[in-house]
Design a protein around this motif. Structure first.
Motif, mmCIF file in Angstrom:
data_model
loop_
_atom_site.group_PDB
_atom_site.id
_atom_site.type_symbol
_atom_site.label_atom_id
_atom_site.label_comp_id
_atom_site.label_asym_id
_atom_site.label_seq_id
_atom_site.Cartn_x
_atom_site.Cartn_y
_atom_site.Cartn_z
ATOM 1 N N PHE A 77 40.930 41.002 42.434
ATOM 2 C CA PHE A 77 39.602 40.844 42.602
ATOM 3 C C PHE A 77 39.115 40.974 41.157
ATOM 4 O O PHE A 77 38.435 39.988 40.359
ATOM 5 N N GLY A 80 39.664 37.901 38.756
ATOM 6 C CA GLY A 80 38.553 36.852 38.700
ATOM 7 C C GLY A 80 37.507 37.550 38.308
ATOM 8 O O GLY A 80 36.454 36.546 37.775
ATOM 9 N N LEU A 81 36.909 38.729 38.305
ATOM 10 C CA LEU A 81 35.656 38.979 37.834
ATOM 11 C C LEU A 81 35.607 39.060 36.659
ATOM 12 O O LEU A 81 34.541 38.562 36.183
ATOM 13 N N GLY A 207 36.618 35.718 41.344
ATOM 14 C CA GLY A 207 36.872 36.761 41.957
ATOM 15 C C GLY A 207 36.808 36.905 43.433
ATOM 16 O O GLY A 207 37.765 37.274 44.007
ATOM 17 N N TYR A 210 39.845 34.244 44.633
ATOM 18 C CA TYR A 210 41.017 35.018 44.428
ATOM 19 C C TYR A 210 41.345 35.907 45.644
ATOM 20 O O TYR A 210 42.418 35.881 46.194
#
Length: 345
Positions: A77, A80-81, A207, A210
């Motif tokens: 995560f 993606g974040l 995030g 993904y």
């Protein structure tokens, strides 16, 4: 598991995060029709909090024995974040981080694709390094393909709601092995997030896409491994769309001498949106919604048709080939129509 408590938790976390992020103006998507990621009307500020909500629910509700998985889903995560926050710009670095996380997951949980029911290839999969890289490739294609289809409201969330609902119901009526608690938590949280996304109050962000695809991919690999009657092509049939979107986009961009990592507005869901908006003159917000909903409704019908075919490898393979043919047919129909409209317009 308390279903009502889970729903209330998701709603409260969503409302709180949306309020905070809007107030602080962080993790906000300034939506625009020219954006490759979102096709919603106007210039509203919409937070990319869907993935964070899903992540927090998994962390809060999963049992203690999932602690190592929690660490890995945090990192998948996080990749993606950082992309959503415009900190991690490079697609190459994102892929490198994804590869590292997936390999660690596979080594820790021993959750590999062990068979594809072809003797020659199955013999190759007995070689550990080949099995490792083949499974890595499958999960990578799914993750990045899911990110490609995350461009209109409800599409990614709706698609994986269908996938989780399908295997949960199938396990209920057949007795197949499945971690029903885990899948139920995913399904409930995604269903609530879907409502926010449907009304344009929340986006997933990189995030979220993904994380959802990583979780779904690993769950389905384990589901196939734990239940011999389930053909590995059943997993391919469930996940064909984001996987093919990825592969098709890479080939398409290579033919056009473009970098595969270069974003564009020529994915199938975006062409459907443009056709509805430009050719059929449907307003942008409704075109956005119809694009995602129509693709999910097709897959609802498709999953219903193949429901009893989970062990019929030939049927599943033919169904995937049909979907690929239909995808290409619709894609080239839409791109031709849009080119003609632009020439006449």
């Amino acid at each position: 598991m308390n279903i009502i408590g889970t729903i209330i938790s998701v709603v409260l976390i969503s409302l709180i995060l949306n309020f905070i992020f809007k107030k602080l103006n962080i993790l906000i998507d300034q939506t625009s029709i020219s954006s490759h990621k979102s096709f919603i009307n106007g210039s509203k500020t919409i937070p990319l909090t869907g993935g964070l909500v899903f992540f927090l629910i998994l962390i809060f509700f999963l049992p203690e024995n999932y602690k190592y998985l929690n660490i890995l889903i945090f990192f998948i995560f996080l990749v993606g974040l950082l992309s959503d926050l415009n900190i991690l710009h490079s697609p190459i670095f994102r892929i490198i981080f994804q590869i590292t996380i997936i390999i660690i997951y596979l080594l820790l949980f021993d959750n590999f694709v062990n068979s594809i029911r072809i003797d020659f290839f199955d013999n190759l999969l007995n070689i550990f390094i080949i099995k490792l890289f083949f499974t890595l490739f499958c999960i990578l294609v799914l993750i990045n393909g899911t990110n490609f289809i995350d461009g209109v409201n409800t599409l990614v969330i709706g698609y994986f709601i269908l996938v989780f609902s399908y295997i949960l119901y199938l396990s209920d009526i057949t007795g197949f092995n499945l971690d029903k608690l885990f899948v139920s938590i995913c399904l409930i949280s995604l269903s609530v997030i879907y409502v926010f996304n449907f009304f344009g109050k929340m986006f997933l962000g990189d995030g979220g896409s993904y994380l959802i695809s990583f979780v779904a991919g690993t769950v389905l690999i384990k589901f196939s491994n734990d239940n011999y009657l389930v053909s590995p092509y059943f997993i391919m049939a469930l996940l064909w769309y984001p996987a093919y979107e990825n592969l098709f986009s890479i080939v398409r961009k290579k033919i056009l001498n473009q970098s595969p990592s270069t974003p564009d507005n020529k994915h199938l869901h975006q062409l459907i949106f443009l056709y509805l908006n430009k050719s059929l003159k449907i307003e942008k917000k409704l075109s956005n919604l119809l694009s995602g909903v129509s693709i999910c409704l097709y897959h609802l019908l498709y999953f219903f048709i193949i429901f009893d075919s989970y062990f019929y490898t030939a049927t599943l393979v033919y169904s995937v080939f049909f979907n690929v043919f239909l995808y290409n047919l619709i894609y080239f129909f839409l791109i031709t129509k849009l080119i003609k409209n632009n020439q006449n317009g």
